[in-house]
Motif scaffolding. Structure first.
Motif, PDB file in Angstrom:
ATOM      1  N   MET A   1       7.937   0.647  -5.235  1.00  0.00           N
ATOM      2  CA  MET A   1       9.400   0.673  -5.240  1.00  0.00           C
ATOM      3  C   MET A   1       9.959   0.642  -3.825  1.00  0.00           C
ATOM      4  SD  MET A   1      10.136   0.514  -8.380  1.00  0.00           S
ATOM      5  CE  MET A   1      11.902   0.846  -8.381  1.00  0.00           C
ATOM      6  N   VAL A   2       9.077   0.700  -2.832  1.00  0.00           N
ATOM      7  CA  VAL A   2       9.462   0.583  -1.428  1.00  0.00           C
ATOM      8  C   VAL A   2       8.948  -0.768  -0.926  1.00  0.00           C
ATOM      9  CG1 VAL A   2       9.182   1.514   0.897  1.00  0.00           C
ATOM     10  CG2 VAL A   2       9.391   3.071  -1.050  1.00  0.00           C
ATOM     11  N   LEU A   3       9.829  -1.548  -0.315  1.00  0.00           N
ATOM     12  CA  LEU A   3       9.438  -2.865   0.191  1.00  0.00           C
ATOM     13  C   LEU A   3       9.243  -2.827   1.701  1.00  0.00           C
ATOM     14  CD1 LEU A   3      11.665  -5.479  -1.711  1.00  0.00           C
ATOM     15  CD2 LEU A   3       9.192  -5.170  -1.884  1.00  0.00           C
ATOM     16  N   LYS A   4       8.034  -3.179   2.152  1.00  0.00           N
ATOM     17  CA  LYS A   4       7.800  -3.376   3.588  1.00  0.00           C
ATOM     18  C   LYS A   4       8.348  -4.749   3.965  1.00  0.00           C
ATOM     19  CE  LYS A   4       3.330  -2.480   3.185  1.00  0.00           C
ATOM     20  NZ  LYS A   4       1.909  -2.265   3.555  1.00  0.00           N
ATOM     21  N   MET A   5       9.042  -4.810   5.087  1.00  0.00           N
ATOM     22  CA  MET A   5       9.749  -6.032   5.465  1.00  0.00           C
ATOM     23  C   MET A   5       9.194  -6.612   6.765  1.00  0.00           C
ATOM     24  SD  MET A   5      11.838  -6.089   2.909  1.00  0.00           S
ATOM     25  CE  MET A   5      13.000  -7.382   3.368  1.00  0.00           C
ATOM     26  N   SER A   6       9.620  -7.830   7.066  1.00  0.00           N
ATOM     27  CA  SER A   6       9.269  -8.480   8.332  1.00  0.00           C
ATOM     28  C   SER A   6       9.909  -7.713   9.494  1.00  0.00           C
ATOM     29  CB  SER A   6       9.790  -9.920   8.311  1.00  0.00           C
ATOM     30  OG  SER A   6       9.554 -10.565   9.523  1.00  0.00           O
ATOM     31  N   PRO A   7       9.257  -7.606  10.664  1.00  0.00           N
ATOM     32  CA  PRO A   7       8.015  -8.264  11.083  1.00  0.00           C
ATOM     33  C   PRO A   7       6.742  -7.435  10.844  1.00  0.00           C
ATOM     34  CG  PRO A   7       9.019  -7.262  12.975  1.00  0.00           C
ATOM     35  CD  PRO A   7       9.933  -6.968  11.817  1.00  0.00           C
ATOM     36  N   ILE A   8       6.868  -6.306  10.139  1.00  0.00           N
ATOM     37  CA  ILE A   8       5.678  -5.515   9.857  1.00  0.00           C
ATOM     38  C   ILE A   8       4.735  -6.296   8.947  1.00  0.00           C
ATOM     39  CG2 ILE A   8       4.835  -3.386   8.786  1.00  0.00           C
ATOM     40  CD1 ILE A   8       6.203  -2.996  11.469  1.00  0.00           C
ATOM     41  N   VAL A   9       5.315  -7.045   8.015  1.00  0.00           N
ATOM     42  CA  VAL A   9       4.551  -7.944   7.154  1.00  0.00           C
ATOM     43  C   VAL A   9       5.209  -9.314   7.200  1.00  0.00           C
ATOM     44  CG1 VAL A   9       3.632  -6.189   5.584  1.00  0.00           C
ATOM     45  CG2 VAL A   9       5.914  -7.106   5.185  1.00  0.00           C
ATOM     46  N   THR A  10       4.476 -10.343   6.779  1.00  0.00           N
ATOM     47  CA  THR A  10       5.013 -11.703   6.862  1.00  0.00           C
ATOM     48  C   THR A  10       6.072 -11.979   5.800  1.00  0.00           C
ATOM     49  OG1 THR A  10       3.131 -12.442   5.532  1.00  0.00           O
ATOM     50  CG2 THR A  10       2.930 -12.630   7.922  1.00  0.00           C
ATOM     51  N   LYS A  11       6.009 -11.263   4.681  1.00  0.00           N
ATOM     52  CA  LYS A  11       6.998 -11.416   3.615  1.00  0.00           C
ATOM     53  C   LYS A  11       7.188 -10.063   2.938  1.00  0.00           C
ATOM     54  CE  LYS A  11       3.528 -12.867   0.195  1.00  0.00           C
ATOM     55  NZ  LYS A  11       3.137 -13.908  -0.780  1.00  0.00           N
ATOM     56  N   PRO A  12       8.320  -9.847   2.259  1.00  0.00           N
ATOM     57  CA  PRO A  12       8.542  -8.553   1.594  1.00  0.00           C
ATOM     58  C   PRO A  12       7.361  -8.180   0.693  1.00  0.00           C
ATOM     59  CG  PRO A  12      10.542  -9.852   1.530  1.00  0.00           C
ATOM     60  CD  PRO A  12       9.474 -10.751   2.089  1.00  0.00           C
ATOM     61  N   THR A  13       6.823  -6.991   0.929  1.00  0.00           N
ATOM     62  CA  THR A  13       5.614  -6.559   0.228  1.00  0.00           C
ATOM     63  C   THR A  13       5.809  -5.164  -0.346  1.00  0.00           C
ATOM     64  OG1 THR A  13       4.291  -7.820   1.820  1.00  0.00           O
ATOM     65  CG2 THR A  13       3.135  -6.192   0.464  1.00  0.00           C
ATOM     66  N   PRO A  14       5.599  -4.991  -1.654  1.00  0.00           N
ATOM     67  CA  PRO A  14       5.712  -3.653  -2.246  1.00  0.00           C
ATOM     68  C   PRO A  14       4.665  -2.707  -1.667  1.00  0.00           C
ATOM     69  CG  PRO A  14       5.726  -5.356  -3.952  1.00  0.00           C
ATOM     70  CD  PRO A  14       5.314  -6.018  -2.676  1.00  0.00           C
ATOM     71  N   TYR A  15       5.083  -1.508  -1.411  1.00  0.00           N
ATOM     72  CA  TYR A  15       4.215  -0.483  -0.835  1.00  0.00           C
ATOM     73  C   TYR A  15       3.589   0.314  -1.987  1.00  0.00           C
ATOM     74  CZ  TYR A  15       2.998   2.415   3.272  1.00  0.00           C
ATOM     75  OH  TYR A  15       2.343   3.048   4.300  1.00  0.00           O
ATOM     76  N   ASP A  16       2.261   0.273  -2.084  1.00  0.00           N
ATOM     77  CA  ASP A  16       1.584   1.013  -3.155  1.00  0.00           C
ATOM     78  C   ASP A  16       1.647   2.514  -2.888  1.00  0.00           C
ATOM     79  OD1 ASP A  16       0.911  -1.289  -4.484  1.00  0.00           O
ATOM     80  OD2 ASP A  16      -1.105  -1.420  -3.625  1.00  0.00           O
ATOM     81  N   ALA A  17       1.698   3.287  -3.961  1.00  0.00           N
ATOM     82  CA  ALA A  17       1.628   4.747  -3.865  1.00  0.00           C
ATOM     83  C   ALA A  17       0.808   5.232  -5.058  1.00  0.00           C
ATOM     84  CB  ALA A  17       3.022   5.360  -3.871  1.00  0.00           C
ATOM     85  N   VAL A  18      -0.493   5.196  -4.892  1.00  0.00           N
ATOM     86  CA  VAL A  18      -1.412   5.565  -5.970  1.00  0.00           C
ATOM     87  C   VAL A  18      -2.290   6.715  -5.483  1.00  0.00           C
ATOM     88  CG1 VAL A  18      -3.250   4.798  -7.501  1.00  0.00           C
ATOM     89  CG2 VAL A  18      -1.450   3.194  -6.836  1.00  0.00           C
ATOM     90  N   TYR A  19      -2.185   7.845  -6.174  1.00  0.00           N
ATOM     91  CA  TYR A  19      -3.011   8.999  -5.805  1.00  0.00           C
ATOM     92  C   TYR A  19      -4.369   8.875  -6.482  1.00  0.00           C
ATOM     93  CZ  TYR A  19      -4.770  13.722  -5.221  1.00  0.00           C
ATOM     94  OH  TYR A  19      -5.547  14.795  -4.895  1.00  0.00           O
ATOM     95  N   THR A  20      -5.407   8.950  -5.671  1.00  0.00           N
ATOM     96  CA  THR A  20      -6.777   8.807  -6.170  1.00  0.00           C
ATOM     97  C   THR A  20      -7.468  10.164  -6.179  1.00  0.00           C
ATOM     98  OG1 THR A  20      -6.913   6.551  -5.286  1.00  0.00           O
ATOM     99  CG2 THR A  20      -8.992   7.663  -5.798  1.00  0.00           C
ATOM    100  N   PHE A  21      -7.885  10.591  -7.350  1.00  0.00           N
ATOM    101  CA  PHE A  21      -8.605  11.861  -7.499  1.00  0.00           C
ATOM    102  C   PHE A  21     -10.069  11.543  -7.802  1.00  0.00           C
ATOM    103  CE2 PHE A  21      -9.810  15.714 -10.031  1.00  0.00           C
ATOM    104  CZ  PHE A  21      -9.698  16.629  -8.994  1.00  0.00           C
ATOM    105  N   ASP A  22     -10.813  11.281  -6.727  1.00  0.00           N
ATOM    106  CA  ASP A  22     -12.226  10.932  -6.880  1.00  0.00           C
ATOM    107  C   ASP A  22     -13.072  12.191  -6.809  1.00  0.00           C
ATOM    108  OD1 ASP A  22     -11.506  11.283  -4.247  1.00  0.00           O
ATOM    109  OD2 ASP A  22     -12.828   9.733  -3.456  1.00  0.00           O
ATOM    110  N   TRP A  23     -12.913  13.024  -7.802  1.00  0.00           N
ATOM    111  CA  TRP A  23     -13.489  14.361  -7.792  1.00  0.00           C
ATOM    112  C   TRP A  23     -15.011  14.351  -7.656  1.00  0.00           C
ATOM    113  CZ3 TRP A  23     -16.846  16.066 -11.688  1.00  0.00           C
ATOM    114  CH2 TRP A  23     -16.963  15.211 -12.788  1.00  0.00           C
ATOM    115  N   LEU A  24     -15.670  13.326  -8.142  1.00  0.00           N
ATOM    116  CA  LEU A  24     -17.118  13.254  -8.069  1.00  0.00           C
ATOM    117  C   LEU A  24     -17.592  12.462  -6.857  1.00  0.00           C
ATOM    118  CD1 LEU A  24     -19.598  14.230  -9.543  1.00  0.00           C
ATOM    119  CD2 LEU A  24     -19.560  12.152 -10.943  1.00  0.00           C
ATOM    120  N   ALA A  25     -16.863  11.417  -6.502  1.00  0.00           N
ATOM    121  CA  ALA A  25     -17.271  10.560  -5.376  1.00  0.00           C
ATOM    122  C   ALA A  25     -16.846  11.111  -4.027  1.00  0.00           C
ATOM    123  CB  ALA A  25     -16.681   9.157  -5.556  1.00  0.00           C
TER     124      ALA A  25
END
Length: 548
Positions: A343-367
């Motif tokens: 829901m957050v868009l990274k914009m130029s010049p940080i990226v070449t085109k508008p890019t959605p910013y992922d926000a995924v929490y990973t609970f790798d309890w075993l790894a």
């Protein structure tokens, strides 16, 4: 969806930069001058960053709050989990008396604190960084040095400085791999370039460690050992990074360096022994008792005492094998953070085109690496003869002792995520990118800043890797150099990252004295990043032949 704004104070990137940097300036001031406790300074800095993200950057309140919670959750797991389990393992050896045997075995090889720092902080720490990363080497090595009689502040500070050399290739080369993915450049080329920068620093770090401990006069006494350590590590780091890739430089460099230095110390000893006041003030009778006890332990007793750390090493290596990690990841849970994920868009010049910013929490309890350490702690209970009730009580005791460091880590990781998702980090990067032909000098400072904010060279490369590439192309220099410099410069920011400071204080009993440790490391961090800046500038315009 909300678009990131990198120049919210319209038309003046420098005013926007002033707004973005103000929480960092406060944090520096609070630790370096006010001597504020880490968790208090962290929480106040978070509040400042929150207000700026909402009022200046116009970030929706919910997004700002959730980015803080998301970052804090990452701080507790997997990072906090590593700290808890590593300190727990160390406490098991102390509670059962096995650490006395460990101390004696190390003393038998060398009772000189300068050489113990090279063996444990530099060599063993680099090995742990190569296998696991994420604070593991600092927790383990700082606790070991403190147990060997180092002053707690020096034990923590020396391990943070020693961790400079291996960070870029930590966790089986993940920082370099991420830099290649983000920038679109060949990770092997980046590995080669980092391998033509960091060895110049790696050969110097062992000298600097000892110099920080005892000054020039005492350092000269162990120069042969310093040359052996720095030279061996740097040569293997260069060869492995340039001919094998980013996965193995730390592991190969540290193991070969550890073996070579251990053999060297069998045939060479310094004329005078250096130890800190806490040990040198002991009576000769006490020293004689220590020496006698050292000779009295059998090989079996020594191996048994070291068994928790042998198990630790074995499980960490096992967990780092790609096939094993892929298998363990089958039980990993992932949650998309509501309101924030894509829901957050990274914009130029940080990226070449508008890019959605992922926000995924990973609970790798075993790894997670922390789980590997916890399993090692469980089996260690049987090996060292600890009762299960005592084992459980020790774990609870560890949690209680680390509650404030965990709060500090929660707050500083939350701060880092507010900076990243609001675009404040990008503003700071864009300001440095405005330096034109001098950008190669400032390029490592971007990496340094990224690691200070996030505590991770991987995160710094993910944050600024593409910006480094874009700016390099604009000024006509090879982007491989600047992307590599982001990682090389980042390693020097690790020692002052709030996350690293919290980790080190937690393992050495310095909780509440984060400001003392920050004041100890800040000058070394600035000095070492300037070395990388100078190297990068020379490689950009004078030593171009060094770029692959």
């Amino acid at each position: 969806m909300w678009k990131q704004i990198y120049d919210p104070l319209s038309g003046s990137i420098w005013l926007s930069t002033l707004a973005a940097v103000s929480p960092i300036v406060y944090f520096f001031w609070a630790l370096a001058f006010r001597r504020t406790k880490g968790h208090i300074a962290g929480l106040i800095t978070v509040a400042l960053a929150f207000l700026i993200s909402v009022w200046v950057y116009k970030m929706p309140v919910k997004m700002s709050v959730l980015s803080f919670v998301y970052g804090g959750a990452v701080g507790l797991f997997p990072i906090g989990w590593i700290i808890v389990t590593a300190v727990f393992l160390y406490k098991i050896t102390v509670k059962t008396g096995k650490f006395d045997i460990i101390r004696a075995s190390v003393t038998n090889l060398t009772d000189d604190h300068r050489l113990q720092a090279l063996l444990i902080a530099f060599c063993f720490g680099a090995f742990l960084e190569g296998c696991a990363g994420f604070g593991t080497p600092v927790v383990i090595t700082a606790a070991l040095l403190a147990g060997l009689g180092f002053r707690p502040l020096y034990a923590a500070g020396i391990c943070l400085i020693a961790n400079t050399a291996p960070v870029a290739f930590g966790a089986i080369g993940i920082p370099i791999t991420v830099a290649g993915t983000i920038s679109g450049l060949d990770p092997f080329a980046i590995s080669q370039m980092v391998g033509r920068q960091l060895p110049l620093l790696s050969v110097f770090v062992p000298f600097w460690l000892v110099f920080v401990m005892c000054g020039w006069k005492k350092t000269r006494e162990v120069m042969p050992a310093i040359f052996v350590t720095g030279g061996t590590f740097a040569i293997v780091q260069y060869l492995s990074s340039n001919f094998l890739g980013p996965e193995l430089p730390d592991i190969l460099s540290s193991l070969i360096c550890l073996l070579v230095l251990s053999f060297f110390l069998r045939i060479w000893k310094p004329k005078q022994i250096f130890r800190f006041d806490s040990i040198t003030k002991k009576s000769k009778a006490t020293e004689t008792e220590i020496a006698a006890a050292t000779e009295g332990y059998s090989t079996g007793q020594i191996l048994l005492a070291w068994s928790p750390f042998i198990l630790l090493t074995g499980f960490i290596v096992l967990w780092s094998i790609p096939a094993v990690k892929n298998f363990l990841n089958q039980w990993t849970f992932k949650w998309s953070v509501p309101v924030l994920h894509q829901m957050v868009l990274k914009m130029s010049p940080i990226v070449t085109k508008p890019t959605p910013y992922d926000a995924v929490y990973t609970f790798d309890w075993l790894a997670a690496v922390g789980t590997a350490i916890f399993i090692a702690s469980f089996f260690s209970m049987f090996l060292v003869g600890m009762r299960f009730r005592t084992w459980l009580y020790t774990f609870w005791e560890t949690l209680m002792e680390l509650r404030y460091p965990l709060l500090t880590i929660f707050s500083v990781l939350g701060l880092a995520y507010i900076f990243n998702y609001s675009g404040m980090s990008a503003t700071l990067g864009l300001a440095l990118a405005k330096t034109g032909v001098l950008f190669p000098f400032f390029s490592p400072i971007l990496g340094w800043l990224g690691v200070f904010l996030s505590g991770s060279d991987t995160s710094s490369n993910a944050l600024f890797g593409n910006l480094q590439k874009i700016t390099a192309n604009q000024i006509g220099i090879d982007p491989v150099l600047t992307v590599a410099a982001n990682s090389s410069g980042g390693v020097t920011g690790k020692m002052i990252s709030p996350q690293s400071i919290a980790v080190a204080t937690a393992s050495t009993g310095l909780v509440g004295k984060e400001s003392d440790l920050f004041r100890f490391t800040i000058k070394h961090s600035l000095f070492l990043v300037l070395i990388i800046c100078t190297i990068t500038l020379l490689q950009a315009y004078v030593l171009k032949w060094m770029i692959p």
